[in-house]
Design a protein around this motif. Structure first.
Motif, mmCIF file in Angstrom:
data_model
loop_
_atom_site.group_PDB
_atom_site.id
_atom_site.type_symbol
_atom_site.label_atom_id
_atom_site.label_comp_id
_atom_site.label_asym_id
_atom_site.label_seq_id
_atom_site.Cartn_x
_atom_site.Cartn_y
_atom_site.Cartn_z
ATOM 1 N N LEU A 22 8.664 1.650 -5.971
ATOM 2 C CA LEU A 22 7.922 1.921 -4.781
ATOM 3 C C LEU A 22 6.623 2.600 -5.157
ATOM 4 C CD1 LEU A 22 10.596 2.957 -2.287
ATOM 5 C CD2 LEU A 22 9.610 0.788 -2.708
ATOM 6 N N ALA A 23 5.588 2.130 -4.593
ATOM 7 C CA ALA A 23 4.305 2.671 -4.961
ATOM 8 C C ALA A 23 3.894 3.780 -4.013
ATOM 9 C CB ALA A 23 3.277 1.564 -4.922
ATOM 10 N N GLY A 24 2.933 4.594 -4.431
ATOM 11 C CA GLY A 24 2.470 5.684 -3.631
ATOM 12 C C GLY A 24 1.592 5.209 -2.493
ATOM 13 N N SER A 25 1.341 6.116 -1.509
ATOM 14 C CA SER A 25 0.536 5.700 -0.389
ATOM 15 C C SER A 25 -0.261 6.848 0.160
ATOM 16 C CB SER A 25 1.437 5.100 0.665
ATOM 17 O OG SER A 25 1.018 5.376 1.932
ATOM 18 N N ALA A 26 -1.490 6.589 0.439
ATOM 19 C CA ALA A 26 -2.287 7.607 1.090
ATOM 20 C C ALA A 26 -2.180 7.386 2.573
ATOM 21 C CB ALA A 26 -3.738 7.499 0.636
ATOM 22 N N ALA A 27 -2.348 6.142 2.991
ATOM 23 C CA ALA A 27 -2.092 5.839 4.382
ATOM 24 C C ALA A 27 -0.609 5.744 4.582
ATOM 25 C CB ALA A 27 -2.774 4.537 4.756
ATOM 26 N N TRP A 240 2.242 1.885 2.153
ATOM 27 C CA TRP A 240 1.033 1.218 1.645
ATOM 28 C C TRP A 240 -0.093 2.236 1.506
ATOM 29 C CZ3 TRP A 240 3.091 1.191 6.388
ATOM 30 C CH2 TRP A 240 2.289 1.568 7.486
ATOM 31 N N MET A 241 -0.922 2.060 0.487
ATOM 32 C CA MET A 241 -2.107 2.894 0.327
ATOM 33 C C MET A 241 -2.993 2.408 -0.802
ATOM 34 S SD MET A 241 -1.367 6.439 -1.666
ATOM 35 C CE MET A 241 -1.073 6.386 -3.421
ATOM 36 N N PRO A 242 -4.290 2.627 -0.663
ATOM 37 C CA PRO A 242 -5.198 2.370 -1.774
ATOM 38 C C PRO A 242 -5.240 3.610 -2.660
ATOM 39 C CG PRO A 242 -6.453 2.969 0.165
ATOM 40 C CD PRO A 242 -5.004 3.010 0.557
ATOM 41 N N ARG A 243 -5.176 3.430 -3.974
ATOM 42 C CA ARG A 243 -5.236 4.561 -4.892
ATOM 43 C C ARG A 243 -6.682 4.963 -5.113
ATOM 44 N NH1 ARG A 243 -0.219 5.790 -6.922
ATOM 45 N NH2 ARG A 243 -1.304 7.785 -7.114
ATOM 46 N N THR A 244 -6.948 6.252 -5.014
ATOM 47 C CA THR A 244 -8.323 6.724 -5.114
ATOM 48 C C THR A 244 -8.904 6.517 -6.506
ATOM 49 O OG1 THR A 244 -7.496 8.943 -5.615
ATOM 50 C CG2 THR A 244 -7.992 8.440 -3.306
ATOM 51 N N THR A 245 -8.044 6.511 -7.527
ATOM 52 C CA THR A 245 -8.561 6.376 -8.903
ATOM 53 C C THR A 245 -8.985 4.959 -9.236
ATOM 54 O OG1 THR A 245 -6.291 6.091 -9.675
ATOM 55 C CG2 THR A 245 -7.234 8.319 -9.783
ATOM 56 N N THR A 246 -8.366 3.985 -8.586
ATOM 57 C CA THR A 246 -8.640 2.585 -8.928
ATOM 58 C C THR A 246 -9.154 1.756 -7.761
ATOM 59 O OG1 THR A 246 -6.387 1.869 -8.398
ATOM 60 C CG2 THR A 246 -6.803 2.644 -10.662
ATOM 61 N N GLY A 247 -8.885 2.196 -6.538
ATOM 62 C CA GLY A 247 -9.219 1.386 -5.373
ATOM 63 C C GLY A 247 -8.227 0.267 -5.129
ATOM 64 N N LEU A 248 -7.193 0.173 -5.969
ATOM 65 C CA LEU A 248 -6.176 -0.875 -5.818
ATOM 66 C C LEU A 248 -5.039 -0.381 -4.933
ATOM 67 C CD1 LEU A 248 -6.079 -2.156 -9.512
ATOM 68 C CD2 LEU A 248 -7.391 -3.075 -7.577
ATOM 69 N N TRP A 249 -4.338 -1.323 -4.334
ATOM 70 C CA TRP A 249 -3.331 -0.991 -3.327
ATOM 71 C C TRP A 249 -1.909 -0.976 -3.880
ATOM 72 C CZ3 TRP A 249 -3.929 -0.061 2.011
ATOM 73 C CH2 TRP A 249 -5.245 -0.124 2.480
ATOM 74 N N ASP A 250 -1.133 0.015 -3.394
ATOM 75 C CA ASP A 250 0.316 0.055 -3.574
ATOM 76 C C ASP A 250 0.937 -0.461 -2.284
ATOM 77 O OD1 ASP A 250 -0.117 1.315 -5.987
ATOM 78 O OD2 ASP A 250 0.215 3.325 -5.174
ATOM 79 N N ILE A 251 1.849 -1.419 -2.398
ATOM 80 C CA ILE A 251 2.510 -2.000 -1.225
ATOM 81 C C ILE A 251 4.012 -2.033 -1.477
ATOM 82 C CG2 ILE A 251 2.710 -3.989 0.300
ATOM 83 C CD1 ILE A 251 -0.056 -2.752 0.421
ATOM 84 N N ASN A 252 4.785 -1.395 -0.591
ATOM 85 C CA ASN A 252 6.243 -1.294 -0.756
ATOM 86 C C ASN A 252 6.968 -1.628 0.544
ATOM 87 O OD1 ASN A 252 5.607 -0.035 -3.286
ATOM 88 N ND2 ASN A 252 5.358 1.891 -2.179
#
Length: 302
Positions: A22-27, A240-252
């Protein structure tokens, strides 16, 4: 053609644990002060005879489909270049398949875990959830509200309280974080959590399980994506969230679905997507492929 492995056994016990990244999420994940809610959405056939000499215990060469290998064959072409992990469990047979491993940030799927911990606490105290707790639980699961998650994590004793609840729920590879979306977990643990929510052998009472199931079955319309693509009768939570370090998205996405007369627990975790839409599309494709493969393999139609 299915891959088989032969094992010498008269009794087979198949209860394999499923794993999901599971990936992290800011949103849909880590809470930051001022952050708004998510914007979108596991006979010895003794032949005996009374009139004859004792018969030797029979052994059988029992072919068993290697579901992990089958799943890898199906998913490898779909996930080339993607960082994704999948776990699927057929609740009737107890058989499961896992693709990928490792520990990942939970993002908002941890909200299911937080509510499970709150329900355990209320059970221990012999009480119902308060009106405020009900309101926050509804907002946290159905709307993926981040402020509600922060308040309820505090109510269960913070990360230490969540870790303690997870021991009771049977999770062995999950470590809670103060920024709850950065909680680290494994795919196997997410399936264990789903078993605690949807199974009958659980520290959660029947009423607690029914409450969680109801909320997960009524997430808002723009969040009804993910494992729901794999069947009907779904109950789910996404992150779901975009990672601030890469701008890429985590979707779980984790949850329960029904397909072909069977009930499956499914977890799909992924990261590194250029857009949210691309991540959602891959998660749904992978969830459907994993459930279809499991059903076909167990029914012998593959």
């Amino acid at each position: 053609m299915p891959r088989h492995r032969t094992r010498r056994s008269a009794l087979s016990a198949a209860s394999v644990t499923a794993v999901v990244l599971l990936a992290g999420s800011a949103a849909g994940g880590a809470y930051l002060a001022g952050r708004s809610p998510d914007p979108s959405p596991a006979a010895v056939a003794s032949v005996s005879s009374a009139s004859g000499p004792p018969a030797a215990a029979a052994t059988s060469e029992e072919p068993e489909v290697d579901l992990d290998a089958e799943l890898a064959d199906v998913l490898a072409p779909l996930t080339a270049g993607a960082d994704v992990s999948v776990a699927v469990l057929d609740t009737e047979s107890g058989r499961s398949a896992v693709y990928g491993d490792g520990a990942y940030d939970t993002a908002s799927i941890v909200k299911v875990d937080i509510l499970a911990a709150l329900l355990l606490l209320a059970q221990d105290e012999g009480r119902e959830l308060s009106g405020a707790e009900h309101a926050r639980a509804d907002a946290m699961i159905r709307r993926s509200d981040n402020t509600s998650a922060t308040e309820l994590l505090r109510a269960v004793g913070g990360e230490e309280g969540l870790d303690a609840a997870n021991v009771r729920l049977g999770l062995t590879g999950t470590t809670a974080a103060h920024a709850w979306g950065l909680t680290r977990t494994t795919a196997a643990d997410q399936v264990r959590l789903l078993q605690a929510v949807f199974g009958t052998e659980s520290e959660l009472s029947a009423a607690s399980r029914a409450y969680l199931t109801d909320l997960m079955g009524r997430v808002e319309a723009d969040q009804q994506w993910g494992v729901s693509a794999a069947g009907d009768g779904w109950a789910l939570k996404n992150g779901w969230m975009p990672r601030t370090t890469t701008g890429l998205w985590d979707i779980n996405s984790i949850g329960r679905v029904e397909n072909g007369g069977h009930t499956y627990l499914v977890a799909v975790l992924s990261c590194g997507h250029a857009t949210k839409e691309a991540g959602v599309a891959l998660v749904e494709e992978v969830a459907k492929a994993a459930v279809d493969m499991t059903g076909e393999a167990l029914s012998g139609t593959r």
